[in-house]
Design a protein around this motif. Structure first.
Motif, mmCIF file in Angstrom:
data_model
loop_
_atom_site.group_PDB
_atom_site.id
_atom_site.type_symbol
_atom_site.label_atom_id
_atom_site.label_comp_id
_atom_site.label_asym_id
_atom_site.label_seq_id
_atom_site.Cartn_x
_atom_site.Cartn_y
_atom_site.Cartn_z
ATOM 1 N N THR A 143 0.926 -0.989 -0.046
ATOM 2 C CA THR A 143 -0.036 0.058 0.117
ATOM 3 C C THR A 143 0.832 1.179 -0.006
ATOM 4 O OG1 THR A 143 -0.160 0.266 2.223
ATOM 5 C CG2 THR A 143 -1.766 -1.275 1.324
ATOM 6 N N GLY A 144 0.324 2.471 -0.081
ATOM 7 C CA GLY A 144 0.970 3.592 0.097
ATOM 8 C C GLY A 144 1.864 3.872 1.090
ATOM 9 N N ALA A 145 1.237 3.433 2.399
ATOM 10 C CA ALA A 145 2.121 3.387 3.857
ATOM 11 C C ALA A 145 3.226 2.657 3.715
ATOM 12 C CB ALA A 145 1.060 3.232 4.784
ATOM 13 N N GLN A 146 2.840 1.193 3.089
ATOM 14 C CA GLN A 146 3.857 0.267 3.191
ATOM 15 C C GLN A 146 4.965 0.848 2.325
ATOM 16 O OE1 GLN A 146 1.473 -3.012 2.237
ATOM 17 N NE2 GLN A 146 1.288 -3.612 4.355
ATOM 18 N N SER A 147 4.821 1.121 1.094
ATOM 19 C CA SER A 147 5.976 1.627 0.231
ATOM 20 C C SER A 147 6.581 2.808 0.766
ATOM 21 C CB SER A 147 5.246 2.044 -1.136
ATOM 22 O OG SER A 147 4.336 3.175 -0.963
ATOM 23 N N ARG A 148 6.059 3.600 1.395
ATOM 24 C CA ARG A 148 6.905 4.842 2.101
ATOM 25 C C ARG A 148 7.663 4.083 3.187
ATOM 26 N NH1 ARG A 148 2.094 7.452 0.847
ATOM 27 N NH2 ARG A 148 1.155 6.836 2.566
ATOM 28 N N ASP A 149 7.449 3.014 3.979
ATOM 29 C CA ASP A 149 8.311 2.517 4.719
ATOM 30 C C ASP A 149 9.348 1.841 4.125
ATOM 31 O OD1 ASP A 149 6.717 3.378 6.940
ATOM 32 O OD2 ASP A 149 5.637 1.640 7.508
ATOM 33 N N LEU A 150 9.037 1.270 3.117
ATOM 34 C CA LEU A 150 10.228 0.451 2.183
ATOM 35 C C LEU A 150 11.224 1.365 1.782
ATOM 36 C CD1 LEU A 150 7.928 -2.330 0.306
ATOM 37 C CD2 LEU A 150 9.730 -2.653 2.259
ATOM 38 N N TYR A 151 10.813 2.531 1.350
ATOM 39 C CA TYR A 151 11.427 3.648 0.763
ATOM 40 C C TYR A 151 12.470 4.090 1.944
ATOM 41 C CZ TYR A 151 12.959 8.035 -0.690
ATOM 42 O OH TYR A 151 13.802 9.202 -1.048
ATOM 43 N N SER A 207 1.940 6.640 -3.856
ATOM 44 C CA SER A 207 2.494 5.566 -3.632
ATOM 45 C C SER A 207 4.061 5.845 -3.918
ATOM 46 C CB SER A 207 2.314 4.255 -4.421
ATOM 47 O OG SER A 207 2.990 3.317 -4.118
ATOM 48 N N ALA A 208 4.994 5.164 -3.233
ATOM 49 C CA ALA A 208 6.636 5.286 -3.317
ATOM 50 C C ALA A 208 7.195 4.114 -4.188
ATOM 51 C CB ALA A 208 7.148 5.477 -1.876
ATOM 52 N N GLN A 209 6.210 3.520 -4.912
ATOM 53 C CA GLN A 209 6.652 2.189 -5.811
ATOM 54 C C GLN A 209 7.585 2.694 -6.841
ATOM 55 O OE1 GLN A 209 6.214 -0.810 -5.518
ATOM 56 N NE2 GLN A 209 4.326 -1.225 -4.586
ATOM 57 N N ILE A 210 7.471 3.843 -7.290
ATOM 58 C CA ILE A 210 8.353 4.483 -8.327
ATOM 59 C C ILE A 210 9.726 4.417 -7.984
ATOM 60 C CG2 ILE A 210 8.787 6.506 -9.931
ATOM 61 C CD1 ILE A 210 6.001 6.564 -10.441
ATOM 62 N N TYR A 211 9.945 4.957 -6.845
ATOM 63 C CA TYR A 211 11.218 5.155 -6.010
ATOM 64 C C TYR A 211 11.903 3.641 -6.039
ATOM 65 C CZ TYR A 211 9.408 9.894 -4.841
ATOM 66 O OH TYR A 211 9.188 11.076 -4.792
ATOM 67 N N LEU A 212 11.121 2.722 -5.460
ATOM 68 C CA LEU A 212 11.636 1.247 -5.107
ATOM 69 C C LEU A 212 12.019 0.828 -6.245
ATOM 70 C CD1 LEU A 212 8.747 0.683 -2.283
ATOM 71 C CD2 LEU A 212 11.130 1.397 -2.131
ATOM 72 N N ARG A 213 10.974 0.911 -7.348
ATOM 73 C CA ARG A 213 11.498 -0.103 -8.528
ATOM 74 C C ARG A 213 12.486 0.665 -9.324
ATOM 75 N NH1 ARG A 213 5.726 -2.275 -10.964
ATOM 76 N NH2 ARG A 213 4.632 -2.688 -9.028
ATOM 77 N N SER A 214 12.545 1.968 -9.352
ATOM 78 C CA SER A 214 13.633 2.648 -10.070
ATOM 79 C C SER A 214 15.168 2.905 -9.454
ATOM 80 C CB SER A 214 13.285 4.091 -10.515
ATOM 81 O OG SER A 214 13.159 4.815 -9.304
ATOM 82 N N LYS A 215 14.905 2.505 -8.070
ATOM 83 C CA LYS A 215 15.977 2.632 -7.146
ATOM 84 C C LYS A 215 16.619 3.872 -7.145
ATOM 85 C CE LYS A 215 17.360 -2.406 -7.375
ATOM 86 N NZ LYS A 215 16.544 -2.523 -6.035
ATOM 87 N N ARG A 216 15.742 5.093 -7.144
ATOM 88 C CA ARG A 216 16.187 6.551 -7.274
ATOM 89 C C ARG A 216 15.671 7.125 -5.857
ATOM 90 N NH1 ARG A 216 18.730 4.254 -10.248
ATOM 91 N NH2 ARG A 216 19.365 4.687 -12.470
ATOM 92 N N LEU A 217 16.298 8.100 -5.525
ATOM 93 C CA LEU A 217 15.768 8.819 -4.153
ATOM 94 C C LEU A 217 14.930 9.977 -4.644
ATOM 95 C CD1 LEU A 217 18.993 8.671 -2.058
ATOM 96 C CD2 LEU A 217 16.995 7.401 -1.882
ATOM 97 N N SER A 218 14.254 10.585 -3.602
ATOM 98 C CA SER A 218 13.196 11.724 -3.992
ATOM 99 C C SER A 218 13.840 12.805 -3.968
ATOM 100 C CB SER A 218 12.058 11.561 -2.912
ATOM 101 O OG SER A 218 11.257 12.799 -2.960
#
Length: 513
Positions: A69-77, A434-445
């Motif tokens: 979810t959005g919250a989970q993806s932010r924690d993974l980020y 969601s922070a999925q794009i950061y996780l999949r691209s391995k790029r920071l915000s």
């Protein structure tokens, strides 16, 4: 020796002192040394198997990360960013406690999040073991304790599918402190052990600040208990032990905030933002409906009302007061939070199940060594409504796959393009929920607030995000058309960036000119 028997014994000691004409002194404390011998053996295997199963379904599992979810993806980020050298609160916005982010950092070693699943397994195992101890104590039945333990994990899976959130990681300290208080009311705990009670409170604050309500309520109940039993001196000693335990952890973990120079930001984002109360935000009645529906379907509402009506029985009174007040206070706390998510309802599980157990607890006159055997079905006690709640186990992954399937694919397409056309050091921004794009691209915000949703509910956050984006440090900006964007930010994107045609419909990718 039960709570009632302890009170009677102390009353007799006091009466003898008065009749003898002696100066009143605190009665000698006779600890209930037989308490542990009368408890049922703790079964570990159900907690072990359930913890393995639930942790396997964690979104920390690389094969399931797309279900976050959005919250989970932010924690993974957060774990990915900290592994890259960033600090929480300072370089990315965080509402979890300092210790939670340290755990996230540890669980993200070796360029994988699988360590978080292992940590989640440990957390669930400890919580489940102590839940069994509590259930077996109140019910005096291994069958009932095992039955309720199964439902405890089913509810966790339903409310927090995928796990790895702060509200889940705080469960072990809630259960251990609750067990300590239960033993104290049976006079089976020495005052020195309140150091552990303080340690639990500090860990809770530094993992998930919202959970501290339990310790506040319990402290008030302990004050009344000690005053009623004329043992205020013990209360002072317990308070000192609790403070010592609290400071032991807070100073140790707080050292990290001093080293990283993020103390002020940590207080701002965890205490002021996360603990803020708002009774007029948009969508509040929808939150009320969600919390109310959960209380109804889980059976907790029924058990709450039954517990309130059973005060005249005089059984486990202080445990009952703690469970009722914390359940009501925590529910109100969640409702008045402008960024409520379903996974936060996990905080209600310890108290809801304790209320169910207290209502079902056998009479105190039954021999403690005699195990109660009876046919028991938790769904039956709640009119089979908990079975309906089980549908949530399948709802989240189904929605992700069927409802958000196209959006998930577009995030993957954009993330792959960014990864192939940018350097590792370049920053991007995802105007998304969601922070999925950061996780999949391995790029920071490129901004401290990594996603606009749900953090733009305060003026300071809006100004902070607008300021960061107008620096134009992002090489790419991915925009979800369903997430509203202020005109000032949209104008800056139109002026400084140009569209990249990837054939996506719900997301638009912009590249810096």
């Amino acid at each position: 020796m039960t709570e009632t028997a302890v009170a009677y014994s102390r009353s007799e000691n006091y009466s003898r002192n008065v009749r003898g004409g002696r100066r009143r002194r605190p009665a000698r404390v006779d600890y209930n040394e037989e308490f542990g011998n009368n408890l049922l053996p703790t079964k570990v295997w159900p907690a072990f198997l359930w913890s393995m199963f639930v942790s396997f379904l964690s979104v920390a599992n690389p094969f399931l990360i797309q279900l976050a979810t959005g919250a989970q993806s932010r924690d993974l980020y957060a774990g990915m960013a900290m592994q890259a050298g960033q600090s929480p609160y300072g370089q990315f916005f965080g509402t979890g406690g300092v210790l939670y982010y340290i755990l996230t950092y540890v669980g993200s070693f070796f360029d994988t999040s699988i360590g978080l699943a292992i940590l989640q397994f440990i957390v669930l195992l400890i919580a489940g073991i102590y839940f069994y101890k509590i259930a077996a104590y109140f019910s005096r039945s291994a069958q009932i304790a095992t039955n309720l333990q199964h439902w405890f994990y089913v509810f966790i899976l339903a409310l927090n599918f995928g796990g790895i959130q702060a509200s889940l990681f705080v469960l072990p300290v809630l259960m251990t402190s609750l067990w300590l208080l239960i033993r104290y009311f049976e006079n089976a705990v020495r005052d020195e052990l309140f150091i552990l009670y303080g340690i639990d409170a500090a860990i809770a604050v530094m993992i998930y600040p919202k959970s501290i309500l339990f310790w506040l309520v319990a402290t008030l109940v302990l004050l009344v208990y000690n005053a009623t039993h004329r043992q205020m001196a013990r209360g002072v000693y317990q308070a000192l032990a609790t403070i010592f335990g609290f400071l032991l952890i807070s100073y140790s973990v707080g050292y990290y905030t001093f080293v990283e120079q993020i103390l002020g930001a940590a207080i701002q984002q965890t205490l002021r933002y996360e603990l803020g109360v708002n009774v007029s935000y948009d969508g509040m009645w929808w939150t009320v409906a969600q919390v109310g529906l959960f209380c109804l379907l889980s059976g907790f509402l029924k058990h709450l009302l039954q517990s309130v009506m059973s005060f005249g029985e005089g059984q486990h009174t202080y445990s009952k007061v703690i469970a009722i007040l914390t359940f009501l206070g925590q529910s109100a706390f969640l409702i008045t939070s402008s960024h409520f998510v379903m996974s936060q309802l996990v905080l209600l599980l310890p108290y809801g199940f304790v209320l169910a157990l207290l209502h079902h607890a056998p009479n105190e006159q039954i021999d403690l060594e005699l195990e109660v055997t009876t046919d028991y079905s938790y769904p039956k006690t709640a009119f089979y409504l908990p079975i309906v709640l089980c549908l949530l186990v399948f709802l989240q992954p189904a929605m992700t796959y069927f409802v958000e399937g196209d959006l998930t694919k577009e995030r993957g397409t954009i993330a792959q393009y960014i990864q192939e056309h940018s350097r590792d050091s370049e920053l991007v921004y995802a105007w998304d929920d969601s922070a999925q794009i950061y996780l999949r691209s391995k790029r920071l915000s490129a901004a401290t607030i990594i996603t606009p949703t749900p953090y733009l509910d305060t003026q300071s956050n809006q100004e902070s995000l607008s300021f960061d984006l107008k620096k134009n440090k992002a090489r790419y900006i991915a925009v979800n058309r369903n997430v509203s964007m202020p005109d000032s930010i949209q104008s800056n994107v139109d002026d400084q960036y140009e569209k990249v045609d990837l054939g996506t419909e719900q997301l638009t990718l912009y590249e810096k000119k």
